[in-house]
Design an enzyme around this catalytic site. Structure first.
Site, PDB file in Angstrom:
ATOM      1  N   SER A 114      49.781  -0.474  12.760  1.00  0.00           N
ATOM      2  CA  SER A 114      48.933   0.501  12.079  1.00  0.00           C
ATOM      3  C   SER A 114      49.645   1.729  11.522  1.00  0.00           C
ATOM      4  O   SER A 114      49.085   2.424  10.681  1.00  0.00           O
ATOM      5  CB  SER A 114      47.805   0.954  13.010  1.00  0.00           C
ATOM      6  N   GLY A 129      44.210   4.926  28.286  1.00  0.00           N
ATOM      7  CA  GLY A 129      43.114   5.297  27.398  1.00  0.00           C
ATOM      8  C   GLY A 129      42.231   4.108  27.083  1.00  0.00           C
ATOM      9  O   GLY A 129      42.095   3.707  25.924  1.00  0.00           O
ATOM     10  N   GLU A 149      44.427  -1.325  23.516  1.00  0.00           N
ATOM     11  CA  GLU A 149      44.432   0.080  23.909  1.00  0.00           C
ATOM     12  C   GLU A 149      45.555   0.344  24.898  1.00  0.00           C
ATOM     13  O   GLU A 149      45.975  -0.569  25.633  1.00  0.00           O
ATOM     14  CB  GLU A 149      43.122   0.464  24.605  1.00  0.00           C
ATOM     15  N   SER A 202      44.631  14.018  15.106  1.00  0.00           N
ATOM     16  CA  SER A 202      45.901  14.261  15.793  1.00  0.00           C
ATOM     17  C   SER A 202      47.087  14.091  14.860  1.00  0.00           C
ATOM     18  O   SER A 202      48.206  14.419  15.214  1.00  0.00           O
ATOM     19  CB  SER A 202      46.052  13.310  16.984  1.00  0.00           C
ATOM     20  N   ASP A 217      39.006   3.592  27.074  1.00  0.00           N
ATOM     21  CA  ASP A 217      37.590   3.937  26.930  1.00  0.00           C
ATOM     22  C   ASP A 217      36.788   2.868  26.204  1.00  0.00           C
ATOM     23  O   ASP A 217      35.636   2.608  26.551  1.00  0.00           O
ATOM     24  CB  ASP A 217      37.449   5.286  26.209  1.00  0.00           C
ATOM     25  N   LYS A 237      45.452   4.996   7.734  1.00  0.00           N
ATOM     26  CA  LYS A 237      44.404   6.010   7.607  1.00  0.00           C
ATOM     27  C   LYS A 237      44.126   6.433   6.167  1.00  0.00           C
ATOM     28  O   LYS A 237      43.015   6.893   5.861  1.00  0.00           O
ATOM     29  CB  LYS A 237      44.767   7.242   8.433  1.00  0.00           C
TER      30      LYS A 237
END
Length: 322
Positions: free
Chosen positions: A307, A211, A207, A81, A213, A56
């Protein structure tokens, strides 16, 4: 005629130049044991060794560094989060400005403490009953801050793509790339870089089962919204893909694989015991998909983005012990 992509390969390369000497060029690790288990040559890009412990920082800094002096003087806001929270807080500190971060009340303690440690002000909310994007936007507007969202921003996406740019620079051509998917910024940037360099590469998002989506959205051709998922992969516990990320991913992502929480824990254990690296649940989903056989017809050479590794010792031990 197809609309131009909001993020191009040139954007990713420009982000890489902006991050040079500021973000870490993280290591790529291999394992003969892993290769034998899955029947392919696997290259793991260890973003758990990135600054703030996750990919990130790449996107947050790339976005913050392009703000005007006036915007920087007023400060930065973000909602997250945990990993983007830390990344934005550190980017703000690096650029000599302040940050206010909206975080869920149940964000992992380690991530909250690290965010505060980088000098950010933390404002909390209930992720299961409140809309963080609406709250974050209102917070930024009320205080006159520049908002850097965690994934749905061209500069953030371009920054995230630099991890894959580095990976492919080190490994040469790969046949497939496995990338964890939350809001979709990492895989959007990754796919932009990977497909530009090697058009035939297969880009697979991963995923948690609870979750899915992005998988449902790609299958339906439109963004799907789910209840906020309850999964150990807190960085992927999102109800819907981003608008910008979805438009990129529907063009460039070839498939989505799903993994269970138990498979994520098994991957964390394997990474710790055999690779000697610590991964948080969200950071281990790509490896989990490989180990659990969730990707069909594995090609010979595969890249995996690990990640992040932001998990405290007590939670890590609790999960690994089962």
């Amino acid at each position: 005629m197809a609309a131009a992509s909001p993020v191009t390969f040139d954007d990713v390369r420009a982000a890489a130049a902006r991050l040079e000497g500021i973000a870490h060029r993280t290591p790529v690790v291999t394992s003969r044991t892993l290769n034998a288990l899955v029947g392919a040559e696997v290259f793991i890009k260890c973003e758990n060794f990135q600054r703030v412990g996750a990919f990130k920082f790449r996107g947050a800094y790339n976005a913050a560094a392009q703000l005007s002096p006036d915007q920087l003087a007023k400060g930065i806001a973000a909602y997250s989060s945990g990993n983007h929270a830390q990344a934005t807080a550190l980017a703000a500190r690096e650029l000599g400005t302040s940050a206010v971060i909206l975080m869920p009340e149940d964000a992992p303690r380690l991530k909250r403490e690290a965010t505060a440690g980088y000098g950010a002000e933390i404002v909390t909310y209930d992720r299961y009953t409140e809309d963080r994007a609406a709250l974050g936007t209102a917070l930024a507007e009320d205080r006159g801050l520049a908002l850097i969202p965690p994934y749905d921003h061209p500069h953030v996406i371009a920054g995230q793509g630099t991890a894959t740019l580095e990976l492919l620079d080190e490994t040469g051509p790969l046949d497939a790339l496995l990338v964890p998917v939350g809001g979709g910024g990492l895989i959007a940037g990754s796919a932009t870089a990977a497909k530009a360099l090697h058009p035939g590469i297969r880009v697979v998002g991963v995923e948690p089962e609870e979750g899915d989506d992005t998988k449902r959205s790609l299958e339906s051709g439109a963004r799907v919204t789910l209840p906020v998922p309850r999964t150990i992969a807190d960085g992927q516990a999102l109800p819907t893909p981003g608008e910008i990320t979805f438009e990129i991913n529907r063009r460039l992502v070839d498939a989505i694989a799903l993994v269970s929480d138990a498979e994520i824990v098994a991957a964390m254990r394997f990474a710790f015991e055999r690779l000697k690296i610590v991964l948080e649940p969200s950071g281990a989903t790509g490896l989990a998909a490989l180990l659990a056989g969730r990707v069909d017809n594995l090609p010979p050479r595969i890249g995996v983005i690990a990640s992040g590794g932001n998990i405290d010792s007590e939670r890590f031990a609790e999960l690994i012990r089962g």
